[in-house]
Design a protein around this motif. Structure first.
Motif, PDB file in Angstrom:
ATOM      1  N   VAL A   1    -110.821  16.081 -48.500  1.00  0.00           N
ATOM      2  CA  VAL A   1    -111.286  15.996 -47.413  1.00  0.00           C
ATOM      3  C   VAL A   1    -110.838  14.710 -46.541  1.00  0.00           C
ATOM      4  O   VAL A   1    -111.608  13.670 -47.229  1.00  0.00           O
ATOM      5  N   ALA A   2    -109.938  14.661 -45.599  1.00  0.00           N
ATOM      6  CA  ALA A   2    -109.514  13.343 -45.106  1.00  0.00           C
ATOM      7  C   ALA A   2    -110.403  13.009 -43.811  1.00  0.00           C
ATOM      8  O   ALA A   2    -110.736  13.912 -42.942  1.00  0.00           O
ATOM      9  N   ALA A   3    -110.655  11.813 -43.848  1.00  0.00           N
ATOM     10  CA  ALA A   3    -111.738  11.305 -42.613  1.00  0.00           C
ATOM     11  C   ALA A   3    -111.044  11.658 -41.526  1.00  0.00           C
ATOM     12  O   ALA A   3    -111.771  11.896 -40.393  1.00  0.00           O
ATOM     13  N   GLY A   4    -109.888  11.022 -41.359  1.00  0.00           N
ATOM     14  CA  GLY A   4    -109.065  11.523 -40.080  1.00  0.00           C
ATOM     15  C   GLY A   4    -109.153  12.969 -39.528  1.00  0.00           C
ATOM     16  O   GLY A   4    -109.342  13.231 -38.268  1.00  0.00           O
ATOM     17  N   LYS A   5    -109.065  13.928 -40.444  1.00  0.00           N
ATOM     18  CA  LYS A   5    -108.845  15.078 -40.144  1.00  0.00           C
ATOM     19  C   LYS A   5    -110.474  15.622 -39.436  1.00  0.00           C
ATOM     20  O   LYS A   5    -110.490  16.296 -38.542  1.00  0.00           O
ATOM     21  N   LEU A   6    -111.462  15.205 -40.155  1.00  0.00           N
ATOM     22  CA  LEU A   6    -112.750  15.456 -39.669  1.00  0.00           C
ATOM     23  C   LEU A   6    -113.152  14.675 -38.267  1.00  0.00           C
ATOM     24  O   LEU A   6    -113.534  15.372 -37.189  1.00  0.00           O
ATOM     25  N   MET A   7    -112.558  13.717 -38.066  1.00  0.00           N
ATOM     26  CA  MET A   7    -112.802  12.920 -36.781  1.00  0.00           C
ATOM     27  C   MET A   7    -111.986  13.670 -35.731  1.00  0.00           C
ATOM     28  O   MET A   7    -112.240  13.853 -34.518  1.00  0.00           O
ATOM     29  N   ALA A   8    -110.850  14.174 -36.128  1.00  0.00           N
ATOM     30  CA  ALA A   8    -109.626  14.654 -35.020  1.00  0.00           C
ATOM     31  C   ALA A   8    -110.331  15.902 -34.569  1.00  0.00           C
ATOM     32  O   ALA A   8    -109.954  16.395 -33.260  1.00  0.00           O
TER      33      ALA A   8
ATOM     34  N   ALA B   1    -117.816  18.463 -39.734  1.00  0.00           N
ATOM     35  CA  ALA B   1    -118.791  17.772 -40.704  1.00  0.00           C
ATOM     36  C   ALA B   1    -118.828  18.908 -42.064  1.00  0.00           C
ATOM     37  O   ALA B   1    -118.517  19.762 -41.958  1.00  0.00           O
ATOM     38  N   VAL B   2    -118.689  17.807 -43.088  1.00  0.00           N
ATOM     39  CA  VAL B   2    -118.728  18.632 -44.423  1.00  0.00           C
ATOM     40  C   VAL B   2    -120.046  18.144 -45.223  1.00  0.00           C
ATOM     41  O   VAL B   2    -120.405  16.713 -45.014  1.00  0.00           O
ATOM     42  N   VAL B   3    -121.324  18.856 -45.389  1.00  0.00           N
ATOM     43  CA  VAL B   3    -122.465  18.515 -45.960  1.00  0.00           C
ATOM     44  C   VAL B   3    -122.633  19.010 -47.393  1.00  0.00           C
ATOM     45  O   VAL B   3    -122.605  20.460 -47.351  1.00  0.00           O
ATOM     46  N   GLY B   4    -123.065  18.520 -48.136  1.00  0.00           N
ATOM     47  CA  GLY B   4    -123.181  18.937 -49.551  1.00  0.00           C
ATOM     48  C   GLY B   4    -124.808  19.061 -49.610  1.00  0.00           C
ATOM     49  O   GLY B   4    -125.608  18.598 -48.866  1.00  0.00           O
ATOM     50  N   PHE B   5    -125.178  20.103 -50.524  1.00  0.00           N
ATOM     51  CA  PHE B   5    -126.334  20.610 -50.687  1.00  0.00           C
ATOM     52  C   PHE B   5    -126.668  20.841 -52.085  1.00  0.00           C
ATOM     53  O   PHE B   5    -126.131  21.767 -52.801  1.00  0.00           O
ATOM     54  N   TRP B   6    -127.774  20.066 -52.677  1.00  0.00           N
ATOM     55  CA  TRP B   6    -128.449  20.459 -54.097  1.00  0.00           C
ATOM     56  C   TRP B   6    -129.966  20.645 -53.960  1.00  0.00           C
ATOM     57  O   TRP B   6    -130.588  19.765 -53.517  1.00  0.00           O
ATOM     58  N   LEU B   7    -130.283  21.819 -54.354  1.00  0.00           N
ATOM     59  CA  LEU B   7    -131.746  21.892 -54.079  1.00  0.00           C
ATOM     60  C   LEU B   7    -132.752  21.124 -55.002  1.00  0.00           C
ATOM     61  O   LEU B   7    -133.763  20.766 -54.459  1.00  0.00           O
ATOM     62  N   MET B   8    -132.117  20.485 -55.995  1.00  0.00           N
ATOM     63  CA  MET B   8    -132.715  19.472 -56.762  1.00  0.00           C
ATOM     64  C   MET B   8    -133.547  18.304 -55.909  1.00  0.00           C
ATOM     65  O   MET B   8    -134.709  17.619 -56.206  1.00  0.00           O
ATOM     66  N   HIS B   9    -132.879  18.061 -54.743  1.00  0.00           N
ATOM     67  CA  HIS B   9    -133.310  16.967 -53.717  1.00  0.00           C
ATOM     68  C   HIS B   9    -134.559  17.581 -53.029  1.00  0.00           C
ATOM     69  O   HIS B   9    -135.076  16.570 -52.312  1.00  0.00           O
ATOM     70  N   CYS B  10    -135.107  18.735 -53.118  1.00  0.00           N
ATOM     71  CA  CYS B  10    -136.118  19.248 -52.479  1.00  0.00           C
ATOM     72  C   CYS B  10    -137.213  19.521 -53.183  1.00  0.00           C
ATOM     73  O   CYS B  10    -138.469  19.569 -52.847  1.00  0.00           O
ATOM     74  N   VAL B  11    -136.992  19.605 -54.632  1.00  0.00           N
ATOM     75  CA  VAL B  11    -138.190  20.198 -55.659  1.00  0.00           C
ATOM     76  C   VAL B  11    -139.242  19.041 -55.542  1.00  0.00           C
ATOM     77  O   VAL B  11    -138.932  17.801 -55.537  1.00  0.00           O
TER      78      VAL B  11
END
Length: 317
Positions: free
Chosen positions: A239-246, A250-260
């Motif tokens: 994922v290129a930062a320039g493409k996201l800006m253009a 947004a790309v968001v990662g999620f892992w349930l272990m951060h909630c338990v």
């Protein structure tokens, strides 16, 4: 006790029935007489040691159990490992009492996949009422719940993807407005067409590889792609930062272990989900119940995408 253990990493073939000593609960833990075990896609990664957290050998896989505590309470619990067994231990703050009227399979569908679907929409995806939501693998354990929750949370349009005509029809029955073929080739165009020619606001993505890339390309300005798996075992294009800006995406990662273990992120959403099921407002899709001795077959079917809904192992068989 009877259990499934691995002594080497690999595919489903390394899952073998064994006899092991009963586990012993430490202070702050519960010993659970297991009535049913949940099979989660993350289990397939743990068995081959390709998950976010590393596995150690020998290992009894499985992180989802429902059963009775020593004092007679019926609970559903997250376990670090050790779930594929007749008895398991879990930390008390990882266990939730199951209301009457909620089946074992439904409770197991919520403890990982239900919580994941809730957080994909609420916490990671920040879905707003009226937005268009794409749910990949919409007939699976997480996807089938995400479709229903997106509808309850006020999505304007829900686009489901699934690998077969039967699964797409099921997604429509669950509340999707339209269902399209999941194949990566032409996926961006199918998603835009399904949204009346407009790009989409939120994508829940767990395949990786070219499906990730096509989903990202289908996002409208300020759209979000939430990635929570890599079923294809293939990394997406960087994922290129320039493409996201253009494109203001947004790309968001999620892992349930951060909630338990965090009440606002674990106990409270879990209680809400259980209340919804008990009230008939949410219908967890429970798939096949396999004998625990056939855990390898369950993993093979899951990896081949031949399953629907939450898979369960019966430790009594």
């Amino acid at each position: 006790m009877r259990a499934i253990q691995i002594t080497e990493f690999g595919g489903p073939e390394v899952l073998r029935p064994v006899e092991l000593p009963d586990p012993v609960a430490k202070p702050g833990q519960l010993l659970i007489d297991v009535a049913a075990v949940g099979v989660n896609y993350a289990d397939t990664h743990s068995v081959e040691d390709s998950y976010l957290s590393r596995s150690t050998l020998p290992m009894v896989p499985g992180g989802e159990v429902v059963g009775l505590t020593a004092d007679g309470r019926r609970v559903v619990a997250l376990t670090a490992t050790g779930g594929y067994a007749e008895k398991a231990v879990a930390w008390e703050n990882m266990a939730t009492e199951v209301p009457d009227g909620v089946s074992d399979g439904a409770a197991l569908a919520l403890v990982v996949q239900g919580l994941t679907a809730w957080h994909l929409l609420r916490t990671a995806g920040r879905m707003a009422p009226g937005e268009t939501v794409v749910v990949h693998a919409a007939a699976g354990g997480t996807g089938s719940l995400a479709v229903q929750l997106a509808r309850r949370f006020g999505a304007g349009r829900i686009i489901a993807t699934a690998s077969s005509k039967e699964k797409r029809e099921l997604a429509l029955e669950l509340g999707a407005d339209v269902a399209v073929e999941a194949e990566a080739e032409g996926l961006k165009e199918r998603l835009v067409e399904a949204n009346g020619g407009a790009k989409v606001d939120l994508v829940l993505e767990m395949t990786g590889g070219p499906v990730f890339d096509a989903s990202l390309a289908a996002l409208a300005p300020f759209g979000r792609l939430v990635t929570y798996g890599m079923a294809s075992r293939t990394e997406p294009t960087a994922v290129a930062a320039g493409k996201l800006m253009a494109h203001s995406t947004a790309v968001v990662g999620f892992w349930l272990m951060h909630c338990v273990g965090k009440p606002a992120l674990h106990a409270e959403p879990m209680a809400e989900l259980l209340r919804m099921v008990a009230a008939g407002e949410l219908n967890p899709l429970v798939g096949e119940a396999y004998p625990m001795s056939e855990a390898a077959r369950a993993h093979s079917e899951l990896r081949a995408r031949r399953t629907v809904g939450k898979l369960v192992l019966d430790p009594r068989r």
